[in-house]
Design a protein around this motif. Sequence first.
Motif, short mmCIF file in Angstrom:
data_model
loop_
_atom_site.label_atom_id
_atom_site.label_comp_id
_atom_site.label_asym_id
_atom_site.label_seq_id
_atom_site.Cartn_x
_atom_site.Cartn_y
_atom_site.Cartn_z
N VAL A 8 0.04 -21.42 -23.86
CA VAL A 8 -0.29 -20.99 -25.21
C VAL A 8 0.39 -21.95 -26.19
O VAL A 8 1.24 -22.75 -25.79
CB VAL A 8 0.17 -19.54 -25.47
CG1 VAL A 8 -0.59 -18.57 -24.60
CG2 VAL A 8 1.67 -19.39 -25.31
N SER A 14 -15.88 -19.66 -26.80
CA SER A 14 -14.68 -20.21 -26.16
C SER A 14 -15.04 -21.30 -25.18
O SER A 14 -16.12 -21.28 -24.58
CB SER A 14 -13.93 -19.11 -25.40
OG SER A 14 -13.40 -18.17 -26.31
N GLY A 62 -7.01 -19.80 -31.25
CA GLY A 62 -6.45 -19.02 -30.16
C GLY A 62 -6.43 -19.81 -28.86
O GLY A 62 -7.33 -20.61 -28.60
N HIS A 82 -5.79 -18.77 -24.78
CA HIS A 82 -5.71 -17.58 -23.94
C HIS A 82 -5.61 -17.97 -22.48
O HIS A 82 -6.42 -18.75 -21.99
CB HIS A 82 -6.97 -16.73 -24.17
CG HIS A 82 -6.85 -15.33 -23.68
ND1 HIS A 82 -7.57 -14.32 -24.24
CD2 HIS A 82 -6.12 -14.77 -22.70
CE1 HIS A 82 -7.28 -13.19 -23.62
NE2 HIS A 82 -6.40 -13.45 -22.66
N THR A 107 -1.90 -11.78 -18.75
CA THR A 107 -2.65 -12.46 -19.78
C THR A 107 -1.70 -12.76 -20.93
O THR A 107 -0.83 -11.96 -21.26
CB THR A 107 -3.86 -11.62 -20.25
OG1 THR A 107 -4.57 -12.37 -21.25
CG2 THR A 107 -3.47 -10.27 -20.79
N GLU A 133 -1.64 -14.88 -24.86
CA GLU A 133 -2.49 -15.51 -25.88
C GLU A 133 -1.65 -15.82 -27.11
O GLU A 133 -0.73 -15.08 -27.47
CB GLU A 133 -3.64 -14.58 -26.26
CG GLU A 133 -4.64 -15.19 -27.20
CD GLU A 133 -5.91 -14.37 -27.35
OE1 GLU A 133 -6.79 -14.82 -28.11
OE2 GLU A 133 -6.03 -13.30 -26.74
N TRP A 167 -2.02 -17.02 -31.33
CA TRP A 167 -2.88 -17.13 -32.50
C TRP A 167 -2.12 -17.91 -33.57
O TRP A 167 -0.95 -17.63 -33.86
CB TRP A 167 -3.22 -15.77 -33.08
CG TRP A 167 -4.27 -14.99 -32.37
CD1 TRP A 167 -5.00 -15.34 -31.28
CD2 TRP A 167 -4.71 -13.67 -32.73
NE1 TRP A 167 -5.86 -14.34 -30.94
CE2 TRP A 167 -5.70 -13.30 -31.81
CE3 TRP A 167 -4.35 -12.79 -33.73
CZ2 TRP A 167 -6.35 -12.07 -31.87
CZ3 TRP A 167 -4.99 -11.56 -33.79
CH2 TRP A 167 -5.99 -11.21 -32.87
N LEU A 207 -4.70 -7.27 -25.86
CA LEU A 207 -4.32 -7.72 -24.52
C LEU A 207 -3.91 -6.55 -23.63
O LEU A 207 -4.25 -6.53 -22.43
CB LEU A 207 -3.19 -8.74 -24.60
CG LEU A 207 -3.54 -10.10 -25.21
CD1 LEU A 207 -2.38 -11.07 -25.04
CD2 LEU A 207 -4.81 -10.68 -24.63
#
Length: 178
Positions: A42, A108, A130, A132, A147, A149, A151, A171
């Motif tokens: 990330v 994406s 983003g 991810h 997971t 992510e 931003w 999430l």
Amino acid sequence: MMNARTFGVAALAATMILSVPPLAAAGETNSRTFQECGGVTVDRTAPVISRASVLVKAPLAQVWRLHTDINAWQSWIPEITPAHKVTPGPLRSGSVFTWSPQNMHVESTIKTVTPLRCTAWGAPVNGITGVHLWTFKQTADGVLATTEESWAGPPVEADVPGSQAGLDQGLNDWANRL
């Protein structure tokens, strides 16, 4: 034979959500370990970063198929649909898919995929950039799916607490459904 919906419900019933320590606030030193997939992480400097993990009591191959069959996401995570893989063939770097998380239309692009281990993708949407990642690790008790992510961008900076809460919720919901 289980279909994706049956498997998703069965897997959800057999999961345990793992606690994740809160992230350091923007600008603070953060010794946190970030997830990695094929060298991709990330955005470590993003004002909003979230992580959720779940232990799925199912074989790794089944969890992987459920995660990577983007066209079937609606069978187990309706909050992010419609989802559609645009690029034909197997999921790979450069593959494009469209989906609608939190009522946004997102296109994406897969940054990297390591089969049965991880996926990473990115997308700009409504001024937010983003990144991810999903990682999968076989354990003695099942598959640990994580997971993470990040931003960044003006809309996030305008409301860091609201953006953080929204990403955390999204999430956690997604991990819980897996």
